[in-house]
Structure formats: structure tokens, C-alpha cells
Design a protein around this motif. Structure first.
Motif: not given
Length: 113
Positions: A2-4, A97-100, A102-104
Motif C-alpha cells: 500500500v502506498q500513501l 492507516d488506523y493501525s499505523r 502504512y505511512w506516507g
């Protein structure tokens, strides 16, 4: 993976406004929720605002009444509307995301005159 990708940061004078955006490559925000965090130089990363999968929101005390988190499920995007900005809001802002999990990459917000 996943990419943010965050966008919308910049320089603004005290009292001004900015809107940050965070686009995800997958529909993780509608499934799991999202959060905005910030980290100022020499300080730890801290939670600014979060939105759950059901849409409930919570805010750090220092931004209540000034910042608003929202989400567009169709665009896989979460926003942070920031108003009445103060110099102490200067930081790099990150979405997760809510669970931390994935990060931008972060976007710089600078508030100064």
C-alpha cells in the motif's frame, strides 16, 4: 504494498488555512480508518486526528475546533482541513492507516509571518 501520498503542505501566515490530502493506492481508509500525525524538529511524532472505518473522529486537544479530518471513500483519500493555524503547528505532517502499518512520506507545514 500500500502506498500513501500526502500533498497540500506549504507556508502560511498565522491565522491562515491549509488542506492536506492523503491518497492511498488501495481502499484501506474505508476499511480500517486513517490518522494524521505530525512531527516537529526535536519532538516525537504525535497524533493530530483520526477517523475510524465507521466515520467517528477524534482530535488531539491542541487542534480541537481548528482542524477537521474527513474521508472520501470513492477517491481513497483522507483530508485534514486546518484553520486558525499557529506557529506551533509547524511540523511535517504524515498520514497513516488506523493501525499505523502504512505511512506516507510526509508534507511540510510551516506557519510563520
Amino acid at each position: 504494498q500500500v502506498q500513501l501520498v500526502e500533498s497540500g503542505g506549504g507556508w502560511v501566515q498565522p491565522g491562515g488555512s491549509l488542506r492536506l490530502s492523503c491518497a492511498a493506492s488501495e481502499s484501506i481508509f474505508s476499511l480500517y480508518g486513517a490518522g494524521w500525525y505530525r512531527q516537529a524538529p526535536g519532538k516525537q511524532r504525535e497524533l493530530v486526528a483520526a477517523i475510524s472505518s465507521s466515520g467517528s473522529t477524534n482530535y488531539a486537544n491542541f487542534v480541537k475546533g481548528r482542524f477537521t479530518i474527513s474521508r472520501d471513500n470513492a477517491k481513497n483519500t483522507v483530508y485534514l482541513q486546518m484553520k486558525s493555524l499557529k506557529s506551533e503547528d509547524t511540523a511535517v505532517y504524515y498520514c497513516s492507516d488506523y493501525s499505523r502499518t502504512y505511512w506516507g512520506q510526509g508534507t511540510q507545514v510551516t506557519v510563520s509571518s
